[in-house]
Scaffold this motif. Structure first.
Motif, PDB file in Angstrom:
ATOM      1  N   MET A  19     -23.543 -18.612  18.746  1.00  0.00           N
ATOM      2  CA  MET A  19     -23.735 -20.047  18.643  1.00  0.00           C
ATOM      3  C   MET A  19     -23.265 -20.751  19.912  1.00  0.00           C
ATOM      4  SD  MET A  19     -22.671 -20.575  14.655  1.00  0.00           S
ATOM      5  CE  MET A  19     -22.659 -22.333  14.726  1.00  0.00           C
ATOM      6  N   THR A  20     -22.173 -20.273  20.499  1.00  0.00           N
ATOM      7  CA  THR A  20     -21.671 -20.842  21.749  1.00  0.00           C
ATOM      8  C   THR A  20     -22.642 -20.574  22.881  1.00  0.00           C
ATOM      9  OG1 THR A  20     -19.417 -20.512  21.006  1.00  0.00           O
ATOM     10  CG2 THR A  20     -19.725 -20.850  23.361  1.00  0.00           C
ATOM     11  N   ALA A  21     -23.187 -19.361  22.953  1.00  0.00           N
ATOM     12  CA  ALA A  21     -24.144 -19.021  24.007  1.00  0.00           C
ATOM     13  C   ALA A  21     -25.388 -19.893  23.912  1.00  0.00           C
ATOM     14  CB  ALA A  21     -24.534 -17.543  23.913  1.00  0.00           C
ATOM     15  N   ALA A  22     -25.857 -20.125  22.699  1.00  0.00           N
ATOM     16  CA  ALA A  22     -27.048 -20.966  22.529  1.00  0.00           C
ATOM     17  C   ALA A  22     -26.759 -22.403  22.933  1.00  0.00           C
ATOM     18  CB  ALA A  22     -27.533 -20.912  21.076  1.00  0.00           C
ATOM     19  N   ALA A  23     -25.572 -22.903  22.566  1.00  0.00           N
ATOM     20  CA  ALA A  23     -25.221 -24.279  22.912  1.00  0.00           C
ATOM     21  C   ALA A  23     -25.024 -24.428  24.419  1.00  0.00           C
ATOM     22  CB  ALA A  23     -23.965 -24.693  22.162  1.00  0.00           C
ATOM     23  N   ALA A  24     -24.567 -23.365  25.068  1.00  0.00           N
ATOM     24  CA  ALA A  24     -24.282 -23.426  26.501  1.00  0.00           C
ATOM     25  C   ALA A  24     -25.558 -23.401  27.336  1.00  0.00           C
ATOM     26  CB  ALA A  24     -23.375 -22.271  26.901  1.00  0.00           C
ATOM     27  N   ASN A  25     -26.633 -22.881  26.809  1.00  0.00           N
ATOM     28  CA  ASN A  25     -27.871 -22.779  27.566  1.00  0.00           C
ATOM     29  C   ASN A  25     -28.917 -23.688  26.927  1.00  0.00           C
ATOM     30  OD1 ASN A  25     -30.276 -22.068  28.807  1.00  0.00           O
ATOM     31  ND2 ASN A  25     -29.530 -20.012  29.213  1.00  0.00           N
ATOM     32  N   PRO A  26     -29.246 -24.798  27.584  1.00  0.00           N
ATOM     33  CA  PRO A  26     -30.160 -25.762  26.971  1.00  0.00           C
ATOM     34  C   PRO A  26     -31.600 -25.272  26.833  1.00  0.00           C
ATOM     35  CG  PRO A  26     -29.657 -26.394  29.226  1.00  0.00           C
ATOM     36  CD  PRO A  26     -28.769 -25.227  28.896  1.00  0.00           C
ATOM     37  N   VAL A  28     -32.379 -22.410  25.477  1.00  0.00           N
ATOM     38  CA  VAL A  28     -32.434 -21.608  24.259  1.00  0.00           C
ATOM     39  C   VAL A  28     -32.902 -22.490  23.106  1.00  0.00           C
ATOM     40  CG1 VAL A  28     -31.012 -20.368  22.574  1.00  0.00           C
ATOM     41  CG2 VAL A  28     -30.715 -19.936  25.016  1.00  0.00           C
ATOM     42  N   GLY A  29     -33.865 -21.994  22.351  1.00  0.00           N
ATOM     43  CA  GLY A  29     -34.378 -22.735  21.205  1.00  0.00           C
ATOM     44  C   GLY A  29     -35.864 -22.528  21.031  1.00  0.00           C
ATOM     45  N   ARG A  30     -36.454 -23.324  20.152  1.00  0.00           N
ATOM     46  CA  ARG A  30     -37.880 -23.228  19.830  1.00  0.00           C
ATOM     47  C   ARG A  30     -38.645 -24.291  20.614  1.00  0.00           C
ATOM     48  NH1 ARG A  30     -39.147 -20.896  14.447  1.00  0.00           N
ATOM     49  NH2 ARG A  30     -40.655 -22.590  14.245  1.00  0.00           N
ATOM     50  N   TRP A  31     -39.750 -23.851  21.241  1.00  0.00           N
ATOM     51  CA  TRP A  31     -40.541 -24.716  22.119  1.00  0.00           C
ATOM     52  C   TRP A  31     -42.011 -24.673  21.707  1.00  0.00           C
ATOM     53  CZ3 TRP A  31     -38.127 -27.635  25.784  1.00  0.00           C
ATOM     54  CH2 TRP A  31     -36.801 -27.310  26.071  1.00  0.00           C
ATOM     55  N   LYS A  32     -42.641 -25.850  21.646  1.00  0.00           N
ATOM     56  CA  LYS A  32     -44.083 -25.939  21.419  1.00  0.00           C
ATOM     57  C   LYS A  32     -44.760 -25.697  22.758  1.00  0.00           C
ATOM     58  CE  LYS A  32     -43.603 -29.626  18.031  1.00  0.00           C
ATOM     59  NZ  LYS A  32     -43.896 -31.055  17.804  1.00  0.00           N
ATOM     60  N   GLU A  46     -39.864 -18.967  20.822  1.00  0.00           N
ATOM     61  CA  GLU A  46     -38.413 -19.056  20.731  1.00  0.00           C
ATOM     62  C   GLU A  46     -37.804 -18.387  21.955  1.00  0.00           C
ATOM     63  OE1 GLU A  46     -34.702 -17.998  17.782  1.00  0.00           O
ATOM     64  OE2 GLU A  46     -36.731 -17.534  17.144  1.00  0.00           O
ATOM     65  N   ILE A  47     -37.069 -19.179  22.737  1.00  0.00           N
ATOM     66  CA  ILE A  47     -36.378 -18.657  23.915  1.00  0.00           C
ATOM     67  C   ILE A  47     -34.959 -18.314  23.495  1.00  0.00           C
ATOM     68  CG2 ILE A  47     -35.521 -19.185  26.230  1.00  0.00           C
ATOM     69  CD1 ILE A  47     -37.995 -20.913  26.642  1.00  0.00           C
ATOM     70  N   TYR A  48     -34.501 -17.141  23.924  1.00  0.00           N
ATOM     71  CA  TYR A  48     -33.168 -16.661  23.542  1.00  0.00           C
ATOM     72  C   TYR A  48     -32.506 -15.955  24.719  1.00  0.00           C
ATOM     73  CZ  TYR A  48     -35.858 -12.351  22.907  1.00  0.00           C
ATOM     74  OH  TYR A  48     -36.697 -11.278  23.105  1.00  0.00           O
ATOM     75  N   SER A  49     -31.182 -15.865  24.644  1.00  0.00           N
ATOM     76  CA  SER A  49     -30.409 -15.146  25.654  1.00  0.00           C
ATOM     77  C   SER A  49     -30.381 -13.672  25.281  1.00  0.00           C
ATOM     78  CB  SER A  49     -28.972 -15.661  25.708  1.00  0.00           C
ATOM     79  OG  SER A  49     -28.938 -16.978  26.177  1.00  0.00           O
ATOM     80  N   THR A  50     -30.548 -12.813  26.277  1.00  0.00           N
ATOM     81  CA  THR A  50     -30.491 -11.375  26.042  1.00  0.00           C
ATOM     82  C   THR A  50     -29.084 -10.865  26.367  1.00  0.00           C
ATOM     83  OG1 THR A  50     -31.178 -10.795  28.273  1.00  0.00           O
ATOM     84  CG2 THR A  50     -32.933 -11.174  26.645  1.00  0.00           C
ATOM     85  N   THR A  51     -28.847  -9.610  26.078  1.00  0.00           N
ATOM     86  CA  THR A  51     -27.513  -9.039  26.310  1.00  0.00           C
ATOM     87  C   THR A  51     -27.128  -9.008  27.776  1.00  0.00           C
ATOM     88  OG1 THR A  51     -28.461  -6.815  26.295  1.00  0.00           O
ATOM     89  CG2 THR A  51     -27.554  -7.629  24.220  1.00  0.00           C
ATOM     90  N   ASP A  52     -28.103  -8.994  28.683  1.00  0.00           N
ATOM     91  CA  ASP A  52     -27.768  -8.990  30.117  1.00  0.00           C
ATOM     92  C   ASP A  52     -27.653 -10.399  30.695  1.00  0.00           C
ATOM     93  OD1 ASP A  52     -30.373  -9.882  30.478  1.00  0.00           O
ATOM     94  OD2 ASP A  52     -31.014  -8.170  31.678  1.00  0.00           O
ATOM     95  N   GLY A  53     -27.741 -11.427  29.833  1.00  0.00           N
ATOM     96  CA  GLY A  53     -27.585 -12.805  30.286  1.00  0.00           C
ATOM     97  C   GLY A  53     -28.872 -13.476  30.723  1.00  0.00           C
ATOM     98  N   SER A  54     -29.964 -12.738  30.746  1.00  0.00           N
ATOM     99  CA  SER A  54     -31.244 -13.348  31.115  1.00  0.00           C
ATOM    100  C   SER A  54     -31.856 -14.004  29.879  1.00  0.00           C
ATOM    101  CB  SER A  54     -32.193 -12.299  31.699  1.00  0.00           C
ATOM    102  OG  SER A  54     -32.558 -11.355  30.724  1.00  0.00           O
ATOM    103  N   LEU A  55     -32.920 -14.758  30.107  1.00  0.00           N
ATOM    104  CA  LEU A  55     -33.636 -15.396  29.009  1.00  0.00           C
ATOM    105  C   LEU A  55     -34.942 -14.664  28.740  1.00  0.00           C
ATOM    106  CD1 LEU A  55     -33.250 -19.203  29.828  1.00  0.00           C
ATOM    107  CD2 LEU A  55     -31.931 -17.829  28.218  1.00  0.00           C
ATOM    108  N   ALA A  56     -35.316 -14.646  27.481  1.00  0.00           N
ATOM    109  CA  ALA A  56     -36.590 -14.074  27.053  1.00  0.00           C
ATOM    110  C   ALA A  56     -37.183 -15.009  26.011  1.00  0.00           C
ATOM    111  CB  ALA A  56     -36.378 -12.676  26.476  1.00  0.00           C
ATOM    112  N   GLY A  57     -38.457 -14.855  25.738  1.00  0.00           N
ATOM    113  CA  GLY A  57     -39.105 -15.691  24.739  1.00  0.00           C
ATOM    114  C   GLY A  57     -40.146 -14.917  23.962  1.00  0.00           C
TER     115      GLY A  57
END
Length: 147
Positions: A19-26, A28-32, A46-57
């Motif tokens: 929850m902290t990681a999601a709040a820290a990265n704006p 992260v979340g659901r995008w149209k 849905e964009i999310y943080s991966t274990t290596d700190g990068s973003l994926a969707g």
């Protein structure tokens, strides 16, 4: 009972961290996703943080498709070939590149099965995200809207 308590003690810190990681990265979340040619909302990614700190969707909903209600990526290659687009990771490897900017990633266009170098930039209001894919100096960009 003891196993349940142990599971809760392990799971709670992990939940708090996610929850902290999601709040820290704006980003992260659901995008149209908005089609840059028609202006229509096509899907929810849905964009999310991966274990290596990068973003994926990944595509979590398909709202409009020319290929029917449950399209597959018929033009994709490898393990994505003929797989459902819903649930597919189409964006990966994006790393921070300045304030509210990410670069160095790859984006897949499921409509044609091609991958492109990708970058993203969040608008100051935090509600829009410019996502682009490029081959050499030819780029295509879309503005996604936070759900």
């Amino acid at each position: 009972m003891r196993n349940k308590l142990l599971t809760m003690l392990v799971a709670l810190p992990m939940l708090a961290w996610s929850m902290t990681a999601a709040a820290a990265n704006p980003a992260v979340g659901r995008w149209k996703t908005i089609d840059d040619k028609t202006g229509e909302v096509k899907s929810i990614v849905e964009i999310y943080s991966t274990t290596d700190g990068s973003l994926a969707g990944k595509v979590v909903e398909i709202l409009k498709s020319d290929k029917g209600p449950n399209p597959v990526c018929s033009d994709c290659s490898g393990d994505r070939k003929n797989k459902p687009i819903k649930g597919m990771v189409i964006l990966w490897g994006l790393k921070p590149d300045g304030d509210n900017e990410w670069a160095g990633g790859i984006i897949l266009d499921p409509a044609n099965g091609k991958t492109y170098k990708s970058k993203m930039e969040l608008h100051p209001d935090g509600r829009k995200l410019d996502v682009s894919g490029c081959i050499a100096f030819i780029c295509r960009a879309q503005t996604w809207v936070k759900e």
